[in-house]
Design an enzyme around this catalytic site. Structure first.
Site, PDB file in Angstrom:
ATOM      1  N   THR C  55       0.837  -1.209   0.000  1.00 37.90           N
ATOM      2  CA  THR C  55       0.000   0.000   0.000  1.00 37.90           C
ATOM      3  C   THR C  55       0.868   1.254   0.000  1.00 37.90           C
ATOM      4  O   THR C  55       0.552   2.250  -0.661  1.00 37.90           O
ATOM      5  CB  THR C  55      -0.903  -0.012   1.252  1.00 37.90           C
ATOM      6  OG1 THR C  55      -1.727  -1.168   1.197  1.00 37.90           O
ATOM      7  CG2 THR C  55      -1.768   1.236   1.310  1.00 37.90           C
ATOM      8  N   HIS C  58       2.066   2.088  -3.395  1.00 37.84           N
ATOM      9  CA  HIS C  58       1.026   2.747  -4.192  1.00 37.84           C
ATOM     10  C   HIS C  58       0.956   4.240  -3.852  1.00 37.84           C
ATOM     11  O   HIS C  58       0.782   5.082  -4.724  1.00 37.84           O
ATOM     12  CB  HIS C  58      -0.350   2.114  -3.931  1.00 37.84           C
ATOM     13  CG  HIS C  58      -0.456   0.702  -4.405  1.00 37.84           C
ATOM     14  ND1 HIS C  58      -0.079   0.324  -5.670  1.00 37.84           N
ATOM     15  CD2 HIS C  58      -0.891  -0.420  -3.784  1.00 37.84           C
ATOM     16  CE1 HIS C  58      -0.286  -0.986  -5.806  1.00 37.84           C
ATOM     17  NE2 HIS C  58      -0.758  -1.465  -4.676  1.00 37.84           N
TER      18      HIS C  58
END
Lengths: 360, 360, 360, 360
Positions: C55, C58
């Site tokens: 995450t 990202h």
């Protein structure tokens, strides 16, 4: 009858009326006590109605259990409903004026049980009106985490009995129901509620067992398909006869009576479920080999209510009209009828008795 | 309409009438074929009533699925009831004269699935009237292990649809129901049955979704609380609006339509259950991250019926009067109305159509 | 490489270092920001080690998901451990000096999911370092209800990855394991952890699937019985060959890759479990009829960790020595190696990278 | 010692040796009896090894249970392995020469339990070697539906004890295990097997309780983390001390001893599981309120093995090497050592004793 009900009227904003166990021994007293304080996470509720639980009778009568557990003086009572009067600084869920009731298992939130979603089995459990000040009073204080906000369509007398009704919902819904057959032992209010919940949930057949004809009649009004009187009927035999010899798929024990354990297991299908809520007053003998092991039974100890899974499902059953508990609420009286209510309940001539506020 | 129904009457004890898919391609034929033989573990049933499944329409119309699966000539049909005519030497469960119907999933009993209690998911599954000779005939033969003996109070037209009703029971009962809210996508007979089963089992609220007003009307008669027409209504929005923004606790997919998958997930509460029975005609796109993972959904593929757990619970729901499926049985016709029944079913102007034997 | 790491040293007790997404677009910045305040129910933790999640990549790279979700400027990061520095007035669970880590799903406690024990699926979920200030900083603040107190025997580098390890525990333990066979798709850190958890929990056989030989090697070190490379092997065929044609009893999807969904279902036994944790980057096509319905599969969306059931079981597996995740922790670096760690992780040449505090 | 072992050698193809309870009363006799016939669904097995169960000791000693259940003369014994000698005409699963063992619960296949997947709880259950001719003989006959075909890698002495090992697998796997703590009461062979199964399945900690030091030593060799001797240790206190005061998540009762019930409940965490396999010799007293209800315990009666789910998982645990039961198989003797084996087992100086065929 050892009640001491000399009224001592509330005289200021800081004090309130309450029904108290004043000291070790039988009897109660109507007292004026300070209004309980509201901590940052607490909610103070102006009680508008309450009901008397079997536990309250034990406290009033001062049995062995009460002696070992209760620390007088104590304002007791835990089945109630009311209106939020004030909230602590951290409270988000409700605001003054909201109609509420509450979960009476005050959990710590920090123990092994609480932190795994089993708050109803908290290792540090305090019960409202048993281990801390209760709801037979003008005001009661509970943590926000115990507050249940009522839907506007739930009537007051039903709101007042959410605690025992929740017991029944928790017990009945502890396994599959639809298209299965059940026996409910003990037709006090929780037993009668259970009959209604089972039938509303697709139980195809429910036998209700008690010795009190009035209670059996209430069970019938809640939908029981077969009524059995322990003083007249051969319980297990009657159930087996009516279930093609298979026995019931589930047994709900709501009486605490040793005979119910024997009859209930004998009437259970192999692989059946036994859900125990009724509290036996003493250890009891069980033929574990025959009744549990060879039968492949699953026996569940049921305590309190799932917080708040049980409450959501209870509300949904009530609001949908699938469950109507009004037949069990045989009396709606006023707080000033407290003694009369206790007598009625003791006599076995009542289902559930709700007492509404009848002083300003 | 490609049916070939020139009757060829049964001329001896060894032959019988049957409705056959005669060869690859659309159409059917009424034929005289040998009465099927009875092996030592088999039961031969004189069929008294049957019903037409969507699967039968695929066989009649000869779609891609039928082409890939069916080996003509084949007497097809699998929703039926009848009377035991003869039994094999090893059969203990029934005797000639018993009223029966049958589980149409013929399982091997020897594979990994069967030997672990998942016979409905047998790795060598043969379906009656699909993979072997079926029930649109004077006689059908099934293994004893597939026979369901009917209770005397189950009427013939209901006995004839135990197969699809069992699908609905299996799907609905695949998770908790009481005090929970549901959406049923697709209001064909199985969807309508499901609405009734959910409501009988304590579902507090059921939304029914279809595009056919007649089918929605049948769903309403089965107890649906909200009817939504996919051609007019915003499905997920309407459901969320009626469920306090929470969504439904469970979604039953009975349509096989891609839009139902999208709407159904969008209308599902976090942690909800999705039970899939309707067969999509092609692979479909799912936003797995949003719809399944972040939602914490559990998606169940449902096939057949639990053998025979589903059947016992179906029988109990029917006998107790909790489940009444008669609103869905819109037509009871005779075998000679077969073509008319197929047309009615295709047109969407019928619920379930039962055809009773009308020749000797 | 768009990192902006000009250090801005902490200059007072009120400010601290943090790694920030400064504005919409690729890149990060090392900044000085105010030390977050501690509310009455909060715990402030001095971070001692952290790890970089997919995450976080990202967020750094600013993909579509990040653009739609993140509101810069934001100090991000959510895999961490540290020592309690101060606590709010209502906090009971921990005190300054306690070693802790935390559950990164910040739940409201008031919604339908939270009040039924599904806080990990909270309808108002905020994720640490995504929706509010995160842990790549000197200090992080989380509610007491999210704090996990560490057992003294848990080493710091393992404490720092409790969040992804908890994902793996939650996924693996979502169904029966002992004496069953599994396939794990995706051998990133969570996939490799899962292999170890399955084997520690009695899985009799685990196939691990990836395209990266290093990751497959890590899976092997965690106990995988069969390694399959999607670029070389026929996945479903290989698994069926090694499982007597039955397929695996369970499939854990940790890759988010569409091919894994296809292969995984094809390799699944009838009645099997599919537990989905990997996040597909787009909707994907599933042959629902063949893969889910006829197979009788149960597909579970897995999100976060059960609060704190997963944590207790994770701790027990670690302390008992049954689970050793050290093979997956391929690098332990310092905070000043942040950029290097991001590069390593992107390159696929690392398992899990833990970064320890290397400034005072 | 009342054994009557005068050998009567088999004299023809139609007769065989067998160990028989000749008449009501203590003692056994080695006899020549007819080789049992093979029905169309039956399998005849040439026994190559067997083991003596506690049940066999009851039969030999002729206790109250034996008196009420056994109908002499009876060749008894039910723990065995062998090679298929001949099969009935309907048998598909095995052929002569296959190595097999068998499920000893002979189920009817037609009752309410059997037809719902609970064949191990069949209402018409017959137990091999108890209700019909058993396995202490040259040949034993069982229905095909009870045959378990052995994997070639399963050694003979382990095959001979699949029945009791299956009891242990069924009991242990009756709930979640991984990352949880357990207590096993009774360290006979099944208790010791259970310790190994729990540890292989991810139990983080297992306490083993017995009074026999040899048995405790075997439990330790199977992986027990704490050994407690009921004659010296304070059982519940010791367990609570070692589990942070929480108690164990699960308790397996393998002794049938009343004290184990008391200690086990006292050592159980709230919400814990109790799985009962050991058969108490008489009804026993349970403090149901304290031990089951307030604790929220789930008590499971365990009987037999899931047919064949338990068997598949047992095989997988064995073949994977996760479970090694050889420490419990303390003696491998010959059939001619039968009396010695009985004595050894009675004396408590053995774990499980396997007896291999030592005549042609």
């Amino acid at each position: 009858m050892p009640l001491q009900t000399t009224p001592e009227p509330a005289v200021s904003h800081d004090t309130m009326w309450g029904i108290q166990k004043p000291s070790a021994g039988p009897g109660i007293k109507l007292v004026t006590v300070p209004v309980p304080a509201v901590g940052p996470k607490d909610v103070r509720i102006r009680v508008t109605a309450f009901a008397i639980c079997g536990t309250d009778l034990h406290i009033i009568e001062w049995d062995r259990w009460a002696e070992s557990r209760i620390k007088p003086p104590l304002v007791f009572g835990h089945e109630f409903t009311g209106v939020v009067e004030s909230v602590g600084s951290d409270v988000l869920l409700v605001k003054p004026g909201d109609r509420v009731t509450g979960e009476t298992h005050i959990y710590c939130g920090l123990c092994y049980a609480c932190r795994r979603g089993l708050a109803h089995l908290c290792q540090n459990l305090k019960i409202l009106g048993v281990d801390r000040q209760g709801a037979f009073a003008d005001y009661v204080v509970i943590p926000e985490g115990n507050v249940w906000k009522l839907h506007p369509e739930i009537p007051e007398e039903i709101a007042a009995v959410h605690d025992p009704l929740g017991n029944a919902v928790h017990t009945a819904l502890a396994g599959p129901i639809a298209g299965l057959r059940f026996a409910v032992f003990g037709c006090g209010p929780i037993g009668c509620f259970s009959v209604g919940i089972l039938k509303a949930s697709g139980a195809s057949w429910v036998a209700a067992i008690d010795k009190n004809p009035l209670r059996l009649e209430l069970a019938e009004r809640m939908g029981a398909d077969l009524l059995l009187n322990v003083e007249k009927d051969s319980i297990a035999r009657s159930i087996l006869d009516r279930t093609d010899g298979r026995g019931v798929d589930g047994m709900l024990e709501m009486s605490g009576h040793p005979q119910a354990f024997r009859d209930g297991f004998d009437a259970l299908a192999n692989g059946g479920r036994v859900s125990l809520l009724g509290i036996p007053s003493a250890p009891l003998e069980i033929d574990v080999a025959k009744e549990i092991i060879f039968r492949g039974a699953t026996v569940q100890g049921i305590n309190g209510r799932l917080i708040f899974d049980t409450w959501y499902r209870m509300e949904a059953l009530l609001l949908s009209g699938k469950l109507d508990i009004r037949p069990v609420l045989t009396h709606v009286l006023g707080w000033s009828d407290f003694e009369k209510a206790v007598e009625l309940q003791r006599s076995g001539k009542a289902g559930k008795i709700v007492l509404k506020r009848d002083h300003p």
